[in-house]
Design a protein around this motif. Sequence first.
Motif, PDB file in Angstrom:
ATOM      1  N   ILE A 287      60.475  21.620 -16.756  1.00  0.00           N
ATOM      2  CA  ILE A 287      59.959  22.569 -15.647  1.00  0.00           C
ATOM      3  C   ILE A 287      58.315  21.839 -14.989  1.00  0.00           C
ATOM      4  CG2 ILE A 287      60.730  24.868 -16.043  1.00  0.00           C
ATOM      5  CD1 ILE A 287      58.193  25.257 -17.452  1.00  0.00           C
ATOM      6  N   ALA A 288      58.250  21.821 -13.753  1.00  0.00           N
ATOM      7  CA  ALA A 288      57.221  21.278 -12.999  1.00  0.00           C
ATOM      8  C   ALA A 288      56.252  22.146 -13.177  1.00  0.00           C
ATOM      9  CB  ALA A 288      57.710  20.738 -11.858  1.00  0.00           C
ATOM     10  N   VAL A 289      54.955  21.743 -13.484  1.00  0.00           N
ATOM     11  CA  VAL A 289      53.749  22.462 -13.427  1.00  0.00           C
ATOM     12  C   VAL A 289      52.386  22.093 -12.868  1.00  0.00           C
ATOM     13  CG1 VAL A 289      52.163  23.807 -15.030  1.00  0.00           C
ATOM     14  CG2 VAL A 289      54.348  23.813 -15.487  1.00  0.00           C
ATOM     15  N   THR A 290      51.924  22.342 -11.911  1.00  0.00           N
ATOM     16  CA  THR A 290      50.458  21.606 -11.462  1.00  0.00           C
ATOM     17  C   THR A 290      49.410  21.579 -12.465  1.00  0.00           C
ATOM     18  OG1 THR A 290      49.584  23.480 -10.399  1.00  0.00           O
ATOM     19  CG2 THR A 290      51.094  22.262  -9.070  1.00  0.00           C
ATOM     20  N   LYS A 291      48.607  20.701 -12.335  1.00  0.00           N
ATOM     21  CA  LYS A 291      47.674  20.655 -13.354  1.00  0.00           C
ATOM     22  C   LYS A 291      46.531  21.700 -13.132  1.00  0.00           C
ATOM     23  CE  LYS A 291      46.662  15.994 -14.932  1.00  0.00           C
ATOM     24  NZ  LYS A 291      46.004  14.527 -15.081  1.00  0.00           N
ATOM     25  N   ARG A 292      46.614  22.293 -11.955  1.00  0.00           N
ATOM     26  CA  ARG A 292      45.549  23.164 -11.643  1.00  0.00           C
ATOM     27  C   ARG A 292      46.200  24.560 -12.354  1.00  0.00           C
ATOM     28  NH1 ARG A 292      42.951  24.387  -5.789  1.00  0.00           N
ATOM     29  NH2 ARG A 292      42.248  22.455  -6.229  1.00  0.00           N
ATOM     30  N   GLU A 293      47.512  24.876 -12.349  1.00  0.00           N
ATOM     31  CA  GLU A 293      48.340  26.022 -13.044  1.00  0.00           C
ATOM     32  C   GLU A 293      47.701  25.896 -14.615  1.00  0.00           C
ATOM     33  OE1 GLU A 293      52.026  27.338 -10.818  1.00  0.00           O
ATOM     34  OE2 GLU A 293      52.040  25.316 -11.626  1.00  0.00           O
ATOM     35  N   LEU A 294      47.975  24.954 -15.090  1.00  0.00           N
ATOM     36  CA  LEU A 294      47.633  24.437 -16.428  1.00  0.00           C
ATOM     37  C   LEU A 294      46.250  24.918 -16.719  1.00  0.00           C
ATOM     38  CD1 LEU A 294      48.606  23.112 -19.292  1.00  0.00           C
ATOM     39  CD2 LEU A 294      47.653  21.049 -18.207  1.00  0.00           C
ATOM     40  N   GLY A 295      45.406  24.114 -16.153  1.00  0.00           N
ATOM     41  CA  GLY A 295      44.105  24.296 -16.198  1.00  0.00           C
ATOM     42  C   GLY A 295      43.436  25.818 -16.146  1.00  0.00           C
ATOM     43  N   GLN A 296      44.037  26.690 -15.313  1.00  0.00           N
ATOM     44  CA  GLN A 296      43.860  27.887 -14.955  1.00  0.00           C
ATOM     45  C   GLN A 296      43.989  28.763 -16.385  1.00  0.00           C
ATOM     46  OE1 GLN A 296      42.150  28.917 -12.169  1.00  0.00           O
ATOM     47  NE2 GLN A 296      41.759  30.875 -13.159  1.00  0.00           N
TER      48      GLN A 296
END
Length: 431
Positions: A287-296
């Motif tokens: 699955i694709a996850v943005t670094k921003r989602e991960l960081g949140q």
Amino acid sequence: MIQEDYRAAIDVGTTKVVTVIGRERPDGSVEIAGVGVSPCNGLSKGMVRDDAATTQAIKSSIAEASKQAGVSIKSAYVGLSGSHIESSNRWDQVHDNPAESVITQEVLDASMATVHDMASDSGGKLLHVIPRGYALDNRHLVRMPIGMHAREIHAHTHVVKGDEASIERLRAAAESAGIHVADLIVEPIASAEAALTSTERDDGVVLLDIGGGTTDIAVFVGGQIVHSAVLPVGGWQFTNDLVTAFMTSFEEAEEIKCGSGSVTPEVASMREELFINSLADSVEGPIAVTKRELGQLLKERAHELFRLVKGKLATPHLANVPIDRVVLTGGGAKLDGMQALARYVFQGRVRTSGPRPLVGLDEQYQDPAYSAGIGMLIWGLRNLPSGSHLGVSTVNGAEVLGGGNRWYDAFTGWRKRGERSGNETRTGVSV
Ligand SMILES: Nc1ncnc2c1ncn2[C@@H]1O[C@H](COP(=O)(O)OP(=O)(O)OP(=O)(O)O)[C@@H](O)[C@H]1O
Ligand SMILES: [Mg+2]
């Protein structure tokens, strides 16, 4: 090389066991002779949960450190963590003479033994009694009263206790690895020894060792420890949040956290994506996850951790203590953005620290994850009775933990009756 000079410290952490062997050199500096590291999954939140796995990790870390140092160890300081650790500050009347008399080292030794007895009465296993100062005849407050005169003495101490069953389980794991526990040192005190400067301790500082399963807290004011505590939250929870959110394996979540995670997602581009392998049946392919989602996600967890720390600091005895310095250490402090977020939450100066350089300490261990192990050895060498850890089953022939053969030195901690502290020329300092 005189082998008898060497001592060992074992930091039994939630993710790894570290054994450090070293000695104090004639000039007072500490020399490291060997470091052994072994991954460990025998603990949860700083406490032993799998005895055999813990013992095995202790054994391998000792074997590695011993090989490097060229010495074998039978006895060591062992680090203790877990949220059962509690600290308090006490005032106790320790001396009441009909006439004024001179205060000697023996009087202070007996005073600390009195506090030890009184503090032991109220439940829990007593781990540390650290003197903070003395009130003489309810007038003078001094740190070092030797040579002064008084009729009545009250001692101000920082006392640390822990749960008997948790302590015994750790001790049993060490003993099964063939090690006599010369003394237990609580992890916040150990980490502070390696990671803080004396200026920070004097000016007031909060040390946070963010480990795998715990966050150890130590607060210093005026050069003295005034608060110590352990929170059952560490890097494990950060990783576990990713496991839950992305339904991935713990190993993959850990790799993503360390390699691409940040608690300041604002700086990451919305478009920067990572691909995570999900274990969910309904998901095909990564699955694709943005670094921003991960960081949140990581930021929310870090906020929660710092909020818990603030809660632990909201104790009455820190109420009038303005502290605007925070030092982060432990492997969890290496997560990108932790320093910036801590600066925002605590509204003060924040730095991240590992152990300071020491003779013989390889650069790879000058890393926040090794503060507790290195600090434990330094603290033990400086504060606990001298005596070999090599080829002996006791320190100075005394049964150390809970034994009546040791006394508390005003500035250097426990020592055997009759030993000189080496600090007896220190002048009194107001508290
Ligand atoms: N570069 C990194 N970025 C983010 N987290 C990291 C990094 N390196 C290590 N960690 C985290 O640090 C944690 C381990 O820290 P440390 O080695 O200080 O723990 P420990 O001493 O074994 O555990 P504890 O002190 O809680 O009993 C792990 O959760 C790991 O994910
Ligand atoms: Mg640790």
